[in-house]
Scaffold this active site. Structure first.
Site, PDB file in Angstrom:
ATOM      1  N   ASP A 121       3.163  -4.096   7.679  1.00  0.00           N
ATOM      2  CA  ASP A 121       2.161  -3.433   7.592  1.00  0.00           C
ATOM      3  C   ASP A 121       0.845  -4.375   7.899  1.00  0.00           C
ATOM      4  OD1 ASP A 121      -0.486  -2.325   6.869  1.00  0.00           O
ATOM      5  OD2 ASP A 121       0.537  -1.516   4.880  1.00  0.00           O
TER       6      ASP A 121
ATOM      7  N   CYS B 194      -4.602   2.190  -3.626  1.00  0.00           N
ATOM      8  CA  CYS B 194      -3.593   2.828  -2.952  1.00  0.00           C
ATOM      9  C   CYS B 194      -2.390   1.644  -3.228  1.00  0.00           C
ATOM     10  CB  CYS B 194      -3.800   3.237  -1.575  1.00  0.00           C
ATOM     11  SG  CYS B 194      -4.814   4.499  -1.356  1.00  0.00           S
TER      12      CYS B 194
ATOM     13  N   LYS C   4     -10.302  -1.062  10.434  1.00  0.00           N
ATOM     14  CA  LYS C   4     -10.464  -2.091   9.591  1.00  0.00           C
ATOM     15  C   LYS C   4     -10.754  -3.345  10.360  1.00  0.00           C
ATOM     16  CE  LYS C   4      -7.220  -0.205   6.151  1.00  0.00           C
ATOM     17  NZ  LYS C   4      -8.073   0.372   5.072  1.00  0.00           N
TER      18      LYS C   4
ATOM     19  N   HIS D  80       0.892  -1.344  -0.053  1.00  0.00           N
ATOM     20  CA  HIS D  80       0.164  -0.088  -0.023  1.00  0.00           C
ATOM     21  C   HIS D  80       0.815   1.251  -0.007  1.00  0.00           C
ATOM     22  CE1 HIS D  80      -2.916   2.912   1.747  1.00  0.00           C
ATOM     23  NE2 HIS D  80      -3.845   2.032   1.501  1.00  0.00           N
TER      24      HIS D  80
ATOM     25  N   GLN E  61      -4.271  -5.279   7.008  1.00  0.00           N
ATOM     26  CA  GLN E  61      -4.991  -6.121   6.610  1.00  0.00           C
ATOM     27  C   GLN E  61      -4.707  -7.597   7.404  1.00  0.00           C
ATOM     28  OE1 GLN E  61      -7.600  -5.447   5.014  1.00  0.00           O
ATOM     29  NE2 GLN E  61      -6.975  -3.538   4.129  1.00  0.00           N
TER      30      GLN E  61
HETATM   31  N1  PLP Z   1      -1.770  -0.901   4.361  1.00  0.00           N
HETATM   32  C1  PLP Z   1      -2.801  -1.389   3.879  1.00  0.00           C
HETATM   33  C2  PLP Z   1      -2.457  -2.806   3.584  1.00  0.00           C
HETATM   34  C3  PLP Z   1      -4.070  -0.876   3.726  1.00  0.00           C
HETATM   35  O1  PLP Z   1      -4.834  -1.707   3.270  1.00  0.00           O
HETATM   36  C4  PLP Z   1      -4.247   0.510   4.102  1.00  0.00           C
HETATM   37  C5  PLP Z   1      -5.562   0.832   4.051  1.00  0.00           C
HETATM   38  O2  PLP Z   1      -6.275   0.725   3.073  1.00  0.00           O
HETATM   39  C6  PLP Z   1      -3.412   0.971   4.889  1.00  0.00           C
HETATM   40  C7  PLP Z   1      -2.089   0.375   4.847  1.00  0.00           C
HETATM   41  C8  PLP Z   1      -3.661   2.559   5.377  1.00  0.00           C
HETATM   42  O3  PLP Z   1      -4.390   2.349   6.526  1.00  0.00           O
HETATM   43  P1  PLP Z   1      -4.776   3.742   7.176  1.00  0.00           P
HETATM   44  O4  PLP Z   1      -5.653   4.689   6.088  1.00  0.00           O
HETATM   45  O5  PLP Z   1      -5.985   3.432   8.182  1.00  0.00           O
HETATM   46  O6  PLP Z   1      -3.533   4.400   7.629  1.00  0.00           O
END
Ligand code: PLP
Length: 421
Positions: free
Chosen positions: A215, A379, A241, A138, A218
């Site tokens: 990260d 993203c 999430k 992401h 998910q």
């Molecule tokens: N990383 C992953 C794999 C994501 O799916 C997301 C959000 O879609 C993020 C990071 C970013 O999360 P946040 O917008 O809650 O900071």
């Protein structure tokens, strides 16, 4: 067909079988019609809907216990502090942290990763060093590292993936040398659903003398996460999430690393004493929690973690895997539908394209059928570039989705195909 009125059922699944109807009954937002049809919510990878238990915890806290935390001696402030710190303890235990102080409350995954890049990264990465980032990240686990590398004259290099959407561990081996200071990898890809072998990656990264930033945005919603077992150095997650409110998330870090890192944001709570001559910083976790935190959000996150723990991460994973399998099989039966991300180990995130139809049109037509999916690059533009598409449609399953949702999705995609075919 299911009705939109909310049945009254026990909020928890029975211990023997995953009782999805009982879980559904506790999520008010599910019980409404969109386009004259009962809502099918399959946009969980973007954000989940809130169960009653989280709504009630937030409501009760706001009505009865809210005040600012940590510095108050009056009753309400003490109650708020107790609730806030209890949430930290719940998250620590859920993630397998060795102590609650390893849990830093932040706004979400994005802020957690920026914190690591701007503190650990800034102090440890120098000119000529390398940060490795997987091709399936992401943007929030990529751009903070690019910014750091730009500032330091370091290089941010991709770890490639294969066409199934699995990380090329042979390429990781080739890239890992003493110039690599940080490796940043997602636990579960939000664009492809791939579950990465974090423990195996951690062993390689540590052997090369680097740290592993995971990260977990998910990961936490779909898997049992144990940071000790994964053997990573940092793990980032977002509350929204995993059925909690938005605006709250967590950075977990190894105590010795967090302790040795310089602070990031300056302000109240992160200091022990301040004068114009000298300012001393607070101990963990406060050193990284400048200013008033999202107190209510943290309480909501604690309630969401309780719910996930009660349902059981393994039960959730098993249930969601059934939805994923049924949806995969159903979509593959439709002519012209292609699934992106066919890794052998996948969580319940399903990206697909319908030949000749723009993913935004797929999303809009599904919405007319009451089926909420996401359409876009998620993203993760390098993932789209890998597969040569501008975007995909993505259905993602959570604790309250069931096989009827899968049927509605497949039928709606079939109608899209017929509409354009
Ligand atoms: N990383 C992953 C794999 C994501 O799916 C997301 C959000 O879609 C993020 C990071 C970013 O999360 P946040 O917008 O809650 O900071």
């Amino acid at each position: 067909m299911r009705s939109t009125s909310q049945p009254v059922m026990s909020p928890l699944a029975s211990s023997s079988a995953y009782d999805v109807a009982a879980v559904r009954a506790t999520v008010p937002a599910l019980h409404q019609e969109i386009a004259n049809r009962p809502l099918v919510y399959l946009d969980n990878a973007a954000s989940t809907l809130r169960p009653e238990r989280v709504l009630e915890a937030v409501d009760h806290f706001e009505r009865h216990d809210y005040s600012n935390v940590h510095r108050g001696i009056h009753e309400l402030s003490q109650r708020a502090t107790t609730a806030f710190e209890a949430a930290r303890t719940k998250v620590a235990s859920h993630l397998g942290a060795s102590r609650p102080e390893e849990v830093i409350f932040v706004r979400g995954t994005t802020e957690a990763i920026n914190l690591v890049a701007q503190t650990y990264g800034r102090s440890q990465v120098s000119e000529g060093d390398v940060v490795l980032v997987s091709e399936m990240e992401h943007h929030s686990n990529m751009v903070p590292w690019q910014l750091l590398c730009l500032e330091k004259g370091a290089q941010c290099l991709p770890i490639p993936m294969c066409d199934r959407g699995e990380l090329r561990l042979d390429e990781l081996d080739r890239l890992l040398d003493s110039s690599v200071k940080v490796v940043a990898v997602t636990h579960v890809s939000n664009a492809l659903g791939t579950i990465n072998p974090i423990r195996e990656i951690a062993a390689k990264v540590h052997e090369a003398g680097a740290v592993l930033v995971v990260d977990g945005a998910q990961g936490v919603p779909h898997l049992r996460v144990d940071v000790a077992e994964l053997d990573c150095d940092f793990y980032a997650m977002s509350g929204h999430k995993v059925y909690a409110p938005s605006g709250v998330g967590v950075l977990w870090g190894r105590h010795e690393l967090l302790d040795s890192m310089p602070p990031w944001h300056g302000g109240g709570n992160m200091i022990r004493s301040v004068s114009f001559e000298q300012t001393d910083f607070n101990e963990l976790p406060h050193k990284f929690e400048a200013g008033t935190p999202n107190i209510t959000g943290a309480v909501g996150l604690g309630a969401a973690i309780d719910l996930v723990d009660d349902l059981g991460p393994e039960n959730i994973a098993r249930h969601e895997a059934q939805c994923l399998q049924a949806a995969t099989e159903g979509l593959l039966e439709i002519e012209g539908v292609r699934i992106l991300g066919t890794a052998s180990s996948k969580a319940s995130v399903l990206s697909f394209v319908v030949d000749g139809v723009h993913p935004h049109d797929v999303g809009a037509l599904l919405d007319r059928d009451g089926v909420a999916v996401r359409a876009g690059h998620h993203c993760a533009q390098p993932v789209m570039q890998h597969f040569g598409v501008p975007s995909t449609s993505r259905a993602s399953f959570g604790i309250y989705n069931d096989l009827e949702d899968v049927e509605r999705l497949v039928a709606a995609v079939r109608r899209v195909q017929e509409f354009f075919g």
